[in-house]
Every structure is written in C-alpha cells, then in structure tokens.
Design a protein around this motif. Sequence first.
Motif, PDB file in Angstrom:
ATOM      1  N   ILE A 199       2.103  61.609  54.880  1.00  0.00           N
ATOM      2  CA  ILE A 199       1.409  60.422  54.386  1.00  0.00           C
ATOM      3  C   ILE A 199       1.657  59.233  55.306  1.00  0.00           C
ATOM      4  N   ASP A 200       2.892  59.067  55.786  1.00  0.00           N
ATOM      5  CA  ASP A 200       3.197  57.970  56.700  1.00  0.00           C
ATOM      6  C   ASP A 200       2.416  58.119  58.006  1.00  0.00           C
ATOM      7  N   ARG A 201       2.294  59.348  58.499  1.00  0.00           N
ATOM      8  CA  ARG A 201       1.529  59.569  59.734  1.00  0.00           C
ATOM      9  C   ARG A 201       0.050  59.252  59.522  1.00  0.00           C
ATOM     10  N   LEU A 202      -0.512  59.668  58.405  1.00  0.00           N
ATOM     11  CA  LEU A 202      -1.920  59.391  58.125  1.00  0.00           C
ATOM     12  C   LEU A 202      -2.158  57.908  57.885  1.00  0.00           C
ATOM     13  N   MET A 203      -1.172  57.217  57.295  1.00  0.00           N
ATOM     14  CA  MET A 203      -1.317  55.781  57.089  1.00  0.00           C
ATOM     15  C   MET A 203      -1.343  55.047  58.429  1.00  0.00           C
ATOM     16  N   GLN A 215      -0.830  45.906  51.304  1.00  0.00           N
ATOM     17  CA  GLN A 215      -0.453  46.273  49.940  1.00  0.00           C
ATOM     18  C   GLN A 215      -0.426  47.791  49.779  1.00  0.00           C
ATOM     19  N   LEU A 216      -1.369  48.486  50.431  1.00  0.00           N
ATOM     20  CA  LEU A 216      -1.399  49.947  50.373  1.00  0.00           C
ATOM     21  C   LEU A 216      -0.140  50.547  50.983  1.00  0.00           C
ATOM     22  N   ARG A 217       0.294  50.041  52.112  1.00  0.00           N
ATOM     23  CA  ARG A 217       1.520  50.549  52.743  1.00  0.00           C
ATOM     24  C   ARG A 217       2.728  50.325  51.836  1.00  0.00           C
ATOM     25  N   GLU A 218       2.798  49.173  51.184  1.00  0.00           N
ATOM     26  CA  GLU A 218       3.925  48.919  50.284  1.00  0.00           C
ATOM     27  C   GLU A 218       3.924  49.892  49.111  1.00  0.00           C
ATOM     28  N   LEU A 219       2.749  50.167  48.566  1.00  0.00           N
ATOM     29  CA  LEU A 219       2.664  51.113  47.448  1.00  0.00           C
ATOM     30  C   LEU A 219       3.109  52.507  47.881  1.00  0.00           C
ATOM     31  N   LEU A 220       2.707  52.926  49.072  1.00  0.00           N
ATOM     32  CA  LEU A 220       3.123  54.236  49.578  1.00  0.00           C
ATOM     33  C   LEU A 220       4.620  54.265  49.842  1.00  0.00           C
ATOM     34  N   LYS A 221       5.149  53.170  50.346  1.00  0.00           N
ATOM     35  CA  LYS A 221       6.577  53.099  50.637  1.00  0.00           C
ATOM     36  C   LYS A 221       7.404  53.225  49.367  1.00  0.00           C
ATOM     37  N   MET A 222       6.881  52.679  48.265  1.00  0.00           N
ATOM     38  CA  MET A 222       7.604  52.715  46.996  1.00  0.00           C
ATOM     39  C   MET A 222       7.306  53.969  46.189  1.00  0.00           C
ATOM     40  N   LEU A 262     -12.832  55.873  61.389  1.00  0.00           N
ATOM     41  CA  LEU A 262     -12.258  55.184  60.232  1.00  0.00           C
ATOM     42  C   LEU A 262     -12.512  55.960  58.945  1.00  0.00           C
ATOM     43  N   GLN A 263     -13.735  56.429  58.766  1.00  0.00           N
ATOM     44  CA  GLN A 263     -14.054  57.186  57.548  1.00  0.00           C
ATOM     45  C   GLN A 263     -13.232  58.472  57.473  1.00  0.00           C
ATOM     46  N   ALA A 264     -13.043  59.140  58.611  1.00  0.00           N
ATOM     47  CA  ALA A 264     -12.235  60.369  58.620  1.00  0.00           C
ATOM     48  C   ALA A 264     -10.782  60.065  58.284  1.00  0.00           C
ATOM     49  N   ALA A 265     -10.254  58.955  58.814  1.00  0.00           N
ATOM     50  CA  ALA A 265      -8.864  58.581  58.520  1.00  0.00           C
ATOM     51  C   ALA A 265      -8.695  58.241  57.046  1.00  0.00           C
ATOM     52  N   GLU A 266      -9.672  57.532  56.463  1.00  0.00           N
ATOM     53  CA  GLU A 266      -9.616  57.210  55.036  1.00  0.00           C
ATOM     54  C   GLU A 266      -9.622  58.479  54.186  1.00  0.00           C
ATOM     55  N   GLN A 267     -10.503  59.407  54.537  1.00  0.00           N
ATOM     56  CA  GLN A 267     -10.614  60.614  53.728  1.00  0.00           C
ATOM     57  C   GLN A 267      -9.394  61.509  53.894  1.00  0.00           C
ATOM     58  N   ASP A 268      -8.826  61.571  55.108  1.00  0.00           N
ATOM     59  CA  ASP A 268      -7.618  62.376  55.319  1.00  0.00           C
ATOM     60  C   ASP A 268      -6.473  61.860  54.459  1.00  0.00           C
ATOM     61  N   LEU A 323      -4.729  55.509  59.885  1.00  0.00           N
ATOM     62  CA  LEU A 323      -5.721  54.663  59.204  1.00  0.00           C
ATOM     63  C   LEU A 323      -5.623  53.218  59.682  1.00  0.00           C
ATOM     64  N   GLU A 324      -4.414  52.710  59.818  1.00  0.00           N
ATOM     65  CA  GLU A 324      -4.251  51.331  60.294  1.00  0.00           C
ATOM     66  C   GLU A 324      -4.812  51.168  61.702  1.00  0.00           C
ATOM     67  N   GLN A 325      -4.586  52.149  62.551  1.00  0.00           N
ATOM     68  CA  GLN A 325      -5.111  52.064  63.911  1.00  0.00           C
ATOM     69  C   GLN A 325      -6.635  52.120  63.910  1.00  0.00           C
ATOM     70  N   ALA A 326      -7.211  53.033  63.124  1.00  0.00           N
ATOM     71  CA  ALA A 326      -8.670  53.129  63.043  1.00  0.00           C
ATOM     72  C   ALA A 326      -9.276  51.864  62.463  1.00  0.00           C
TER      73      ALA A 326
END
Length: 807
Positions: A501-505, A554-561, A481-487, A508-511
Amino acid sequence: MTTEFIKHGRFALLFLSLWLCLALSPLPNILSGIFLNIISYGLIAAFLYTTILFIRNVTIPSFQDILKAIEDNNELENRPLRSLNDNLSQHSIAQRETKQLWQLHQKNLLSDLPKLSPGWGKPIWVTKDPFALRFLCLFLLVIFATANNKPLKQILLDSLLPTNIFPPSLPLQIDGWITPPDYTRMPTTLLEINQTKADEQTSNVTIFPVQSNLVLQVNNSNEIPELYIDGIKIANNFKQLTSNSFRLATDIEQGGPAELRVDDEPVAKWNFRLIPDLPPEINFKGQISYTNRKSLRIPFIAMDDYGIKQIDLRLTRNSGQHEFEKILQLPLIESNGQKRDLSSSHFIDLTAHPWAGLQVKAELLITDAIDQIGSSLSQIITLPQRAFTNPVARQIIAIRRSVALSNSPEEMTAQAIRTASLAEKSDAYEHDQTVYMTLHIAARRLNAIDRIEHKQNSMRLLWDIALYLEEGAAIANLGKLQAAEQDLMDALNRGASDQEIDRLMQALEQAMAEYMQALARDLQSNDAPKTGLQKQIDASRMMDSKSIQDMMEQLRELLKMGMMDAARDLLSDIQNIMENLQMAEEEDLPESTMQAVEMIQDIEEIMKKQQHLMERSYNRAMGRNSDSSQIDHNETQNSLQNMQAQNPEDIAEQAALAKQLKQLREEYKQLMQQDAPQSFIESEEAMGAAKHSLEQGDNHQASDLQGKAIDALQQALSQMEESIIERFMNSNQQSISSETSPQGKGRDPFGRNMPNPLGTNSEGRKIPNASQMGRAQSIQQELRRRYNDKSREEDELDYIKRLLKPF
C-alpha cells in the motif's frame, strides 16, 4: 573361585542384568501388561535356574587348594607353601641333625612369604565374553537408572506384580472439535463431551458453517466407533491409531442430531446446526452516471456473509436479431475475501470501445470464496461517446472506425495509406512531431504482415493520438494517474500488506504531481484572451488542484494510521474529482454553463464585426479607401462621391448584427430569468440607427452610432459576466448542481465533489478530519506504550493487542 564363578554364574548374572534393564527402560510403557509380565517372569525364571546350577556346581576351595593357587600364581616349584604344613616322622625327630635341617628349611620358606602375591587369576572373561557384552549391560543399567525418576523398589514391583497381566478397564476418552473453512475466518469450536448423559437427548446446539471439518478421537475403546448424523451413518470410517485409539476427520454437509456409538451403544450426543453459505448480494447504489471525461461512474453496494472475492460489470447489447445477446464482461474489483461488505464507486472509461454510443444493458456480478455468483438488477444505459472538435482528431477517429470494421489485409492497407497521408499534412496539426511520428508508426503497423493480429494495438494507438490532439499533453499523464488510483483502490479492497500500500501510494502521489504539472502547462499554453467567466473557470481548476493536494495528504495519514475504510472512501472521492476535473475544452461543462460561455463568445464576436463595420464607415466618411491610408488627391476628388454613397454589403451586415444581438438578448432573458442590462438594449437601438444612416448614405452619422453601439455593448458585456459569475460560479442553486448530482449537495458548479469540512464525503460516509485523526493517533501511541509494558496482566495485553490489530 573366580574361575568357577565365571564358568557357572555368568548366565545368572546375564539374566539378572536383562531383567533390570527391562524394568528400568521405557519398554513397560510401550508393551501391554501381558507381554511385559511374560518377559519379566521368563527372565526371573532363567535367573533362578542358572543360579541353582551355579550353586550346585560351585565347590568351596580347601586350604590346600588356596596354597596351591598361590604357588601357581607366583610360579613356585616343589610345593613350598604346602610344605609348611608337613611334619617330620617320629624317627626323623629323634635324629638331631635331621630336625635341625628341617627347621632351617621351614625358616627359609617363611622368609620368602612376604614376596608372594595372591594374583588376579587367569583372564577367563576374555575367552567366555569375547565381545565385551558385559559392559553393554552395565552401560544400559546406568543410563536407564539415571533417566527413571521412580524409586527402584517401585520399579521392580511394577515389573513383577501380576496385576499388570489383566489391567482394569479404563473409561472411554472422547475428544472432538470443529474447524470451519479457512475463508470464513471463524475459530475452531471444541465439542462439549458429557458421557454421563449420553443416553439423553442434548439440548445444547453447536452452530458452525457448512463444510466445516469435524475431528473425533476416541481412546480406550476395544471396538471401532461409529458416528450417526440425523440417523444416517457417515461414510468415512474411524481410523485406528493404536490398539484402543481411533480417529475420525470428515467434512460436515448436513446438520441434525449427532450420535457417537461404540459397540452399538451411544456414548456421546450433540445437536449440529449448519450455517449455510448464502450467495453474495450486489446492487447499484443509484443510477450509472457519466463523468465530465465520459467515464462511467458505477456506484454499488455489495455484501457477503463471509467475504467478497470478485466484482464484475457485465454489458449486453442488442445485435439486431435477438435482444441483448452480445456480452462484454469487465472485472471491476478483485479481493482476497476479507471484506464482507463494500460500498463504493468504480470508474471505467469505455469511450475507446467499439460499443461507445450504443445502448447496452448493464448489471453487476459478485463472486464469493466458494464461487457462488450473485447479480444485480440491470440498467439500460447508453455508453458515452467522446465528441472530438479538433479536425485532425476527427479524421483519425474516422480512420480508427474504419480499422475496427476491417476484416481483411487489403482493407487494413487502405487505412494505412489514409493514415500516412494524414501524417504528411503537418500544417493541420501545427507540425507537432509527436503527432507526426505516432501517425507514421500507426501506418506501418496497419500495413505490417501481422496487421490483423495486432489490430487492437493499432486502434489503441490511433485513439491515444486523437486524445492528444483534442486535450493536449496532459492526457498522456491521465492514464497513468487513473491506473495508479485503481491499483491503490484494488489493494485496499483486497487487504494488501502495508509495504504494498505504501508503494502504491507513492506511485499515486507521483502520478498526481505529473498530472497537475501537465494541467498547469496546458492552461499557460493557451494564450488566447479570456473572458471573466473563463478566468473564473481556470481559478476554479487551480482551487481543485489545492484541494486535491490536501486530500492526498489526508489520504496518506489515514493509510499511515491503518484507517483503511476511511482511506477507501476518501480515495473514491479523489477519483470522482479527477474524473470531473476539466483539462482542456469547456464543452464538457454543464449545459447551462456552456450556454453562458457561448453567449459571451458570441457577443465578443459581434463586437469584433461591429468594429470592422465602424472602421469602414469612418473611412468612407473621411474619403479614404479602407485598403490604403494614403491615396492620390485627384483620386480622392474623383471618388469622394462614390465613397459617401450607400454600401449594400455593410447595410446587410449591420442588419444581421442587430438581429443576432436581439436573439442573444432573448436567450439571456431565458437563461438568466431576468431582462438584459439597459446598455444591451441601447446597443441594439444604436445598431438599428446605424443601419438607417447607412441606408441614407450618412457614413459620418453611421460611424458615430456604431461607436456608441460598441461602447454600450462593452458595458453590457461586463454587466452580463458579473451576473453569470454570480449565478453559476458563486451560488449553490439546484439548477446548476442538479445536472451532475440528483441531490446537488457537495458539488461545485461543474458537478465535481468538493471536500466537506464537516468530515463526510460526497456520499455521506464519515471521513475523520485533522482533529479527529490527531486524537486517534495519540490514542494509538498510548495503546502501543501500554502494550510494550510487559508488567501488565496477560488479559489486558491480549485486549490491547486486539485493539491494535487493525493498525
């Protein structure tokens, strides 16, 4: 006639064709005027000369010659056509028979005339032009005449007029522009050229970054131009493109008045002012703090005039001889240089590092696109060191510490034996196969041939299994999880593509999902009875889980926009929450909360001991052995007197419990700033009376008093839990939250960031709420609709495109 023409006139036709091809072709635009005129006049002269020769040598054929040619073409013998012009002599005319015979002869000749053909003559072109170059000239004439749009008269005049020999002097044409370095992302600037006032000092200042590339191109110049900046001639020379065109391309390293000279005469002037690339700046935005997981939280603010390339953390410690001489440099952020300022927090876990627990000097380093380095003010901190409570984990950490200090294969082998021996004591870690296998793997690595080279890997393995024993299975998902957040944070900082960014998001959701599932399993696996305060702590954890899921959406929505800055701030908050989220032991809680939890646990322990004392007193009062519920009647009569006698051990234990309860009452008063509940005091008094009854040998009275003490203590415990929960869990008093945050705002009782419904994060940065995000999305859709409407003005479409560019 044709033969004579071809024989004597073919050269004149050749030179005429060459001149027409030259006039119609693109060569006049390439050749200079003098060369063009020399060639044109040479071809015309050759044409005239061969034409004169043709006229002088060509003779006009006579009538007899024409008749002879017809006879030759029709292969007639005995001059039949020329015979038509013959006349009889006077003597023959007198003879009648001769005259009739002559007339019959002429009649026969006339009857054969319609069968005659004038003919095409002999093919003399084949012998004179065996390569058929005449057709090449004709082909070129057709091609050039079709491609040239000028009138034929104008074309011929342009090739003949003598004015092309001495063309007029054209004015100088000067073009110039300045291209800043790529990392500045600044547009190219066109230089203003005003040659009419070249002798005057220009007041217009051209501003551009240092190391920008200057390009000057001078046309219609017979001399090589020269460029002077601040009175100094630049080293690079103009390169000649054509006979009268020159070009200069050079990087500008200094500013000042600039002057372009041709033949030592100024033809253009500018005033250059260079913008220096200042070193980047960085500083701590507050003190470095520790999360509940003992990670370092490093708040910083960084800026550069063009873009940040990299941020590092440099730790320096005292080696014992010279102050702060050993250096450890850790990369925090790597960016593509598109961000000119960053204000964020970075989390780094150094509890596994050999320097954990030591005092170090911490400072931040920042690097820009041209490798200029800036540094922050330093802070003296003590690197956090994890405290292990699990006995096996403590032994593993001790082995790891010895491995870190080992420098020879023999020392490593000794630690391998210790590790293997610990693995065989499976009762100590409840026969956990994961622990068993990992310890054996670590032992084999420590005893391998290349054990010295792989010492770091062995230390990492020992650290991971110690964490597993201390915190449970969830720790295995924490690193992921920490690695996914930092990536994802690194990708946002360097401006990565939407696909990355979509792939890393998604990662992160999976982790995050795996981590939360492991957390739930750890909480459910703890079957020990929990107090009300412990249940409230677990409920707070579950509330954190729900809040985190909402923040992830909310994070996914911000990235989407495309709202990357807001997404970066929200991700920083998520990192902060996850770092402070409790997963196992409550020892990482704030000190005041830990004291309350320990106090509740101590009271419960006193109640258990008092329960055992009461049971023994009751058994003695009833004449029973505490170790057996059924005894012989004779034994009862014989031992009745002894069972009702004093028991020094129980008297001492009862006195100790009363004393311990009195100490807890004082601690409660100091912690809560209020007196203990009345039932607490009643329990303490009942214990004192029970001690007196035990001293008197009155076990009946002692057991009754001990039962009253337990009842009063149970009531006191319930009241104390309510007070503690009210004070530490449901209030926002400064005494709790200040232990984690100096301001105490936006934190829960355990020092964790809480989502703010007003739309700001814990550091005051604005994060759009759901309503604002919906409004922004509708505006974005409307802008896209207008941009796709190609009937709108070009300026409006360009403006909309720039508005949509960040998304």
